[in-house]
Design a protein around this motif. Structure first.
Motif, PDB file in Angstrom:
ATOM      1  N   LEU A 137     -11.646 -11.403   1.481  1.00 38.77           N
ATOM      2  CA  LEU A 137     -10.773 -12.444   1.787  1.00 38.77           C
ATOM      3  C   LEU A 137      -9.493 -12.256   1.582  1.00 38.77           C
ATOM      4  CD1 LEU A 137     -10.346 -15.289   3.079  1.00 38.77           C
ATOM      5  CD2 LEU A 137     -10.969 -16.309   0.840  1.00 38.77           C
ATOM      6  N   ASP A 138      -9.138 -11.679   0.108  1.00 34.89           N
ATOM      7  CA  ASP A 138      -8.034 -11.813  -0.262  1.00 34.89           C
ATOM      8  C   ASP A 138      -7.795 -10.638  -1.461  1.00 34.89           C
ATOM      9  OD1 ASP A 138      -5.457 -12.807  -2.365  1.00 34.89           O
ATOM     10  OD2 ASP A 138      -5.312 -13.593  -0.032  1.00 34.89           O
ATOM     11  N   CYS A 189     -23.568  -6.801 -18.008  1.00 32.84           N
ATOM     12  CA  CYS A 189     -22.089  -7.555 -17.665  1.00 32.84           C
ATOM     13  C   CYS A 189     -21.948  -7.269 -16.260  1.00 32.84           C
ATOM     14  CB  CYS A 189     -20.813  -7.066 -18.588  1.00 32.84           C
ATOM     15  SG  CYS A 189     -19.419  -7.967 -18.169  1.00 32.84           S
ATOM     16  N   VAL A 190     -22.074  -8.237 -15.410  1.00 31.79           N
ATOM     17  CA  VAL A 190     -21.887  -8.045 -13.954  1.00 31.79           C
ATOM     18  C   VAL A 190     -20.426  -8.479 -13.642  1.00 31.79           C
ATOM     19  CG1 VAL A 190     -24.304  -8.456 -13.254  1.00 31.79           C
ATOM     20  CG2 VAL A 190     -23.130 -10.558 -13.484  1.00 31.79           C
ATOM     21  N   VAL A 191     -19.926  -7.775 -12.477  1.00 27.83           N
ATOM     22  CA  VAL A 191     -18.436  -7.982 -11.996  1.00 27.83           C
ATOM     23  C   VAL A 191     -18.652  -7.830 -10.600  1.00 27.83           C
ATOM     24  CG1 VAL A 191     -17.649  -7.018 -14.276  1.00 27.83           C
ATOM     25  CG2 VAL A 191     -18.345  -5.573 -12.519  1.00 27.83           C
ATOM     26  N   PRO A 192     -17.351  -8.289  -9.944  1.00 31.10           N
ATOM     27  CA  PRO A 192     -17.375  -7.801  -8.287  1.00 31.10           C
ATOM     28  C   PRO A 192     -17.010  -6.485  -8.326  1.00 31.10           C
ATOM     29  CG  PRO A 192     -16.197 -10.078  -8.810  1.00 31.10           C
ATOM     30  CD  PRO A 192     -16.670  -9.451 -10.413  1.00 31.10           C
ATOM     31  N   GLY A 193     -16.932  -5.980  -7.018  1.00 37.93           N
ATOM     32  CA  GLY A 193     -16.407  -4.615  -6.850  1.00 37.93           C
ATOM     33  C   GLY A 193     -15.058  -4.364  -7.148  1.00 37.93           C
ATOM     34  N   SER A 194     -14.691  -3.354  -6.629  1.00 40.93           N
ATOM     35  CA  SER A 194     -13.246  -2.751  -7.169  1.00 40.93           C
ATOM     36  C   SER A 194     -12.134  -2.698  -5.825  1.00 40.93           C
ATOM     37  CB  SER A 194     -13.211  -1.447  -7.821  1.00 40.93           C
ATOM     38  OG  SER A 194     -13.930  -0.624  -7.203  1.00 40.93           O
ATOM     39  N   GLY A 195     -12.643  -3.365  -4.759  1.00 39.61           N
ATOM     40  CA  GLY A 195     -11.873  -3.355  -3.652  1.00 39.61           C
ATOM     41  C   GLY A 195     -10.670  -4.259  -3.422  1.00 39.61           C
ATOM     42  N   ASN A 196     -10.430  -5.174  -4.491  1.00 41.84           N
ATOM     43  CA  ASN A 196      -9.455  -6.017  -4.709  1.00 41.84           C
ATOM     44  C   ASN A 196      -8.961  -5.665  -6.037  1.00 41.84           C
ATOM     45  OD1 ASN A 196      -9.983  -7.334  -2.064  1.00 41.84           O
ATOM     46  ND2 ASN A 196     -11.724  -8.278  -2.957  1.00 41.84           N
ATOM     47  N   GLY A 224      -5.776   2.147  -9.001  1.00 43.64           N
ATOM     48  CA  GLY A 224      -6.178   3.294  -8.358  1.00 43.64           C
ATOM     49  C   GLY A 224      -6.428   3.175  -6.898  1.00 43.64           C
ATOM     50  N   PHE A 225      -7.306   4.145  -6.537  1.00 39.45           N
ATOM     51  CA  PHE A 225      -7.616   4.172  -5.207  1.00 39.45           C
ATOM     52  C   PHE A 225      -8.333   3.230  -4.307  1.00 39.45           C
ATOM     53  CE2 PHE A 225     -10.880   5.306  -1.774  1.00 39.45           C
ATOM     54  CZ  PHE A 225      -9.861   6.028  -0.859  1.00 39.45           C
ATOM     55  N   ASN A 226      -9.247   2.501  -5.131  1.00 38.90           N
ATOM     56  CA  ASN A 226     -10.064   1.451  -4.557  1.00 38.90           C
ATOM     57  C   ASN A 226      -9.259   0.248  -3.751  1.00 38.90           C
ATOM     58  OD1 ASN A 226     -12.222   3.329  -5.217  1.00 38.90           O
ATOM     59  ND2 ASN A 226     -13.386   1.660  -6.008  1.00 38.90           N
ATOM     60  N   PRO A 227      -8.581  -0.368  -4.568  1.00 36.52           N
ATOM     61  CA  PRO A 227      -7.641  -1.527  -4.059  1.00 36.52           C
ATOM     62  C   PRO A 227      -6.733  -1.183  -2.730  1.00 36.52           C
ATOM     63  CG  PRO A 227      -6.975  -1.148  -5.906  1.00 36.52           C
ATOM     64  CD  PRO A 227      -8.191  -0.118  -5.896  1.00 36.52           C
ATOM     65  N   ARG A 228      -6.300   0.254  -2.804  1.00 38.99           N
ATOM     66  CA  ARG A 228      -5.378   0.602  -1.810  1.00 38.99           C
ATOM     67  C   ARG A 228      -6.211   1.213  -0.524  1.00 38.99           C
ATOM     68  NH1 ARG A 228      -3.946   5.832  -0.817  1.00 38.99           N
ATOM     69  NH2 ARG A 228      -4.513   7.411  -2.220  1.00 38.99           N
ATOM     70  N   SER A 229      -7.598   1.475  -0.496  1.00 39.24           N
ATOM     71  CA  SER A 229      -8.441   1.844   0.460  1.00 39.24           C
ATOM     72  C   SER A 229      -8.565   0.794   1.459  1.00 39.24           C
ATOM     73  CB  SER A 229      -9.580   2.755  -0.121  1.00 39.24           C
ATOM     74  OG  SER A 229     -10.446   1.823  -0.519  1.00 39.24           O
ATOM     75  N   THR A 230      -8.513  -0.438   1.072  1.00 35.08           N
ATOM     76  CA  THR A 230      -9.278  -1.564   1.888  1.00 35.08           C
ATOM     77  C   THR A 230      -8.215  -2.176   2.898  1.00 35.08           C
ATOM     78  OG1 THR A 230      -8.700  -3.069  -0.192  1.00 35.08           O
ATOM     79  CG2 THR A 230     -11.082  -2.142  -0.169  1.00 35.08           C
ATOM     80  N   THR A 231      -7.515  -1.409   3.417  1.00 37.87           N
ATOM     81  CA  THR A 231      -6.378  -2.085   4.290  1.00 37.87           C
ATOM     82  C   THR A 231      -6.935  -2.698   5.568  1.00 37.87           C
ATOM     83  OG1 THR A 231      -6.441   0.169   5.497  1.00 37.87           O
ATOM     84  CG2 THR A 231      -4.725  -0.049   3.751  1.00 37.87           C
ATOM     85  N   GLU A 232      -8.197  -2.889   5.945  1.00 33.45           N
ATOM     86  CA  GLU A 232      -8.713  -3.350   7.107  1.00 33.45           C
ATOM     87  C   GLU A 232      -9.240  -4.618   6.672  1.00 33.45           C
ATOM     88  OE1 GLU A 232     -11.755  -1.065   8.902  1.00 33.45           O
ATOM     89  OE2 GLU A 232     -10.229   0.479   9.615  1.00 33.45           O
ATOM     90  N   PRO A 253      -1.429  -3.361   0.861  1.00 35.37           N
ATOM     91  CA  PRO A 253      -0.652  -2.234   0.736  1.00 35.37           C
ATOM     92  C   PRO A 253      -1.597  -0.925   0.862  1.00 35.37           C
ATOM     93  CG  PRO A 253       0.306  -3.622  -0.752  1.00 35.37           C
ATOM     94  CD  PRO A 253      -1.027  -4.322  -0.358  1.00 35.37           C
ATOM     95  N   ASN A 254      -1.152   0.037   1.369  1.00 32.07           N
ATOM     96  CA  ASN A 254      -1.992   1.374   1.387  1.00 32.07           C
ATOM     97  C   ASN A 254      -1.619   2.477   0.438  1.00 32.07           C
ATOM     98  OD1 ASN A 254       0.504   2.018   2.721  1.00 32.07           O
ATOM     99  ND2 ASN A 254      -0.692   3.661   3.616  1.00 32.07           N
ATOM    100  N   THR A 255      -0.641   2.019  -0.654  1.00 37.16           N
ATOM    101  CA  THR A 255      -0.020   3.103  -1.654  1.00 37.16           C
ATOM    102  C   THR A 255      -0.324   2.056  -2.922  1.00 37.16           C
ATOM    103  OG1 THR A 255       2.152   2.255  -1.573  1.00 37.16           O
ATOM    104  CG2 THR A 255       1.484   4.071  -0.281  1.00 37.16           C
ATOM    105  N   ARG A 256      -0.261   3.024  -4.002  1.00 38.56           N
ATOM    106  CA  ARG A 256      -0.369   2.548  -5.261  1.00 38.56           C
ATOM    107  C   ARG A 256       0.703   1.694  -5.755  1.00 38.56           C
ATOM    108  NH1 ARG A 256      -1.115   6.347  -9.200  1.00 38.56           N
ATOM    109  NH2 ARG A 256      -0.531   7.642  -7.848  1.00 38.56           N
ATOM    110  N   MET A 257       1.887   2.416  -5.499  1.00 35.78           N
ATOM    111  CA  MET A 257       3.091   1.738  -5.589  1.00 35.78           C
ATOM    112  C   MET A 257       2.991   0.235  -4.991  1.00 35.78           C
ATOM    113  SD  MET A 257       5.998   3.602  -3.470  1.00 35.78           S
ATOM    114  CE  MET A 257       5.705   4.106  -1.606  1.00 35.78           C
ATOM    115  N   GLY A 258       2.452   0.309  -3.755  1.00 37.37           N
ATOM    116  CA  GLY A 258       2.548  -1.270  -2.969  1.00 37.37           C
ATOM    117  C   GLY A 258       1.443  -1.985  -3.883  1.00 37.37           C
ATOM    118  N   ILE A 259       0.464  -1.759  -4.118  1.00 38.52           N
ATOM    119  CA  ILE A 259      -0.448  -2.686  -4.587  1.00 38.52           C
ATOM    120  C   ILE A 259      -0.308  -2.908  -6.099  1.00 38.52           C
ATOM    121  CG2 ILE A 259      -2.599  -1.953  -3.460  1.00 38.52           C
ATOM    122  CD1 ILE A 259      -3.507  -0.350  -5.760  1.00 38.52           C
ATOM    123  N   TYR A 260       0.689  -1.840  -6.844  1.00 36.62           N
ATOM    124  CA  TYR A 260       0.977  -2.479  -8.276  1.00 36.62           C
ATOM    125  C   TYR A 260       2.172  -3.436  -8.083  1.00 36.62           C
ATOM    126  CZ  TYR A 260      -1.877   1.247  -9.659  1.00 36.62           C
ATOM    127  OH  TYR A 260      -3.206   2.067 -10.262  1.00 36.62           O
TER     128      TYR A 260
END
Length: 408
Positions: A77-78, A109-116, A147-155, A161-168
């Motif tokens: 979602l976000d 310790c359960v956590v959501p994934g790292s796509g966001n 890192g990579f995971n939250p910038r890889s979920t562009t769809e 954002p598709n870059t680390r500078m963008g997501i940060y």
């Protein structure tokens, strides 16, 4: 009427901190009553450890025997989902829970994934719970990813954002906006409180009216923030720990920058691609514990190209305080104990290795008072093994969770 005592003879006791031989563990109710050298008739006998604790897992969210589209580890979602509760995405009939109990891993310790960037909350659960109502042990904190995971979920939905500078930049703007709103509302509240104080001083209101109006001002301040903003303010206050997915060294440096800028309370989760001891030392110098792993998984992305098993030696030689994870299902929960071999082959003592998945994981999760070690007064969650648990063929002859025998 006094509760029945259970006597366990430990040929070897790995108590979570050190090692003892030929001692007796006395359990009464759900509590460890005493550790004694005095000989007595035992109900069980073997090699004894505290219950194992997996410090980072998706158990019950990615489930055994289900296709990948059934996974509930990430919500699309976000980028910011701080109110997501991972327990709401767990099915406790996942057979991984039974396997975990069979091998003595009683807590995760359960956590959501790292796509966001912020996936949701982090919860410590009982792997032996029958259902969600019995599961939660602690509302630990939140999950963040770098890192990579939250910038890889562009769809996925939302700003992606598709870059680390963008997501940060997106992450810092989100935090800065909440801080700005909080500070503005604090100023507005203080002005109202100052005016109220003046009314009381000028005797325009009595003390009862003053108290009522003050309560209204406080409530009005609270109403300015929605549930997501309140969750982000929890993060910014340091009240809760943020488990931060991070692998590569440059992203670790960015994490340290975030901690300094926002005064965050975090753990560095994974650090698989850290291959310089200095980085581990810098985490220690900034009071950032490490939840290391998963060990023995495939390095399936460029972000893991330096994820050598030999890095365990660097971690051992560093100043860092660390425990271990499985990141289930990346490696299975039952492989938590198997991960210790990477430290044993580098010369770690057996009792120190056991501590990584008992006392040290408990300490990182803020559970060192009730769990993580076998001591008088602690909760009776423990495992009796048929041979030394660090042997390949070791298997529990008794699994006890909070005083209840789960299997024997």
């Amino acid at each position: 009427m006094e509760e029945k005592k259970t006597i366990i003879k430990a040929k070897v006791l790995y108590d979570g901190k050190t090692k003892h031989e030929d001692v007796y563990v006395i359990v009464q109710g759900n509590t460890i009553l005493n550790i004694s050298k005095q000989k007595m008739q035992a109900d069980y006998e073997g090699y004894v450890t505290p219950a194992f604790i997996d410090a980072h897992s998706h158990i019950g969210m990615d489930r055994e025997g289900e296709p990948s589209q059934e996974s509930e580890t990430n919500d699309v979602l976000d980028q910011f989902n701080p109110t997501n509760n991972p327990i709401n995405s767990i099915y406790f009939d996942d057979r991984a829970f039974k396997d975990a109990v069979d091998f003595g891993v009683l807590y995760s310790c359960v956590v959501p994934g790292s796509g966001n960037l912020i996936g949701g909350r982090a919860k410590v659960i009982r792997n032996f719970a029958k259902n969600r109502n019995e599961a939660e042990l602690k509302d630990y904190g939140f999950k963040m990813a770098l890192g990579f995971n939250p910038r890889s979920t562009t769809e996925w939905k939302g700003k992606r954002p598709n870059t680390r500078m963008g997501i940060y930049a997106l992450l810092e703007k989100k935090l800065d906006d909440v801080i700005l709103k909080r500070d503005k509302q604090k100023v507005a509240k203080q002005k109202k409180l100052n005016s109220l104080e003046k009314k009381l001083k000028d005797k325009k209101i009595n003390k009862t009216e003053y108290k009522e109006e003050k309560e209204l001002i406080e409530r009005e301040y609270d109403y300015q923030f929605d549930s997501d903003e309140k969750a982000l303010l929890e993060i910014l206050s340091g009240e809760k720990v943020v488990k931060v997915h991070v692998h590569k060294e440059d992203d670790v440096h960015y994490l340290i920058y975030l901690v300094k800028k926002y005064n965050l309370n975090v753990t560095a989760d994974h650090t698989g691609d850290v291959w310089n001891k200095k980085i581990f030392d810098q985490l220690a110098e900034n009071n950032i514990p490490i939840v290391y792993g998963p060990l023995g998984s495939v390095g399936y992305k460029v972000e893991l190209k330096h994820a050598y098993y030999q890095n365990a030696k660097l971690l051992m030689e560093s100043k860092a305080f660390y425990g271990l994870m499985t990141d289930h299902p990346v490696i299975h929960t039952i492989a938590l104990r198997d991960s210790l071999k990477f430290f044993l082959i580098q010369g770690m003592k057996p009792e120190e290795a056991i501590s990584l998945i008992t006392y040290k994981n408990a300490h990182i999760l803020g559970l060192q008072e009730p769990l993580g070690s076998i001591e008088a007064g602690k909760v009776a969650s423990l495992v009796v093994w048929n041979q030394d648990p660090l042997n390949l063929g070791a298997f529990p002859v008794l699994v006890m969770a909070e005083g209840e025998v789960l299997r024997s």
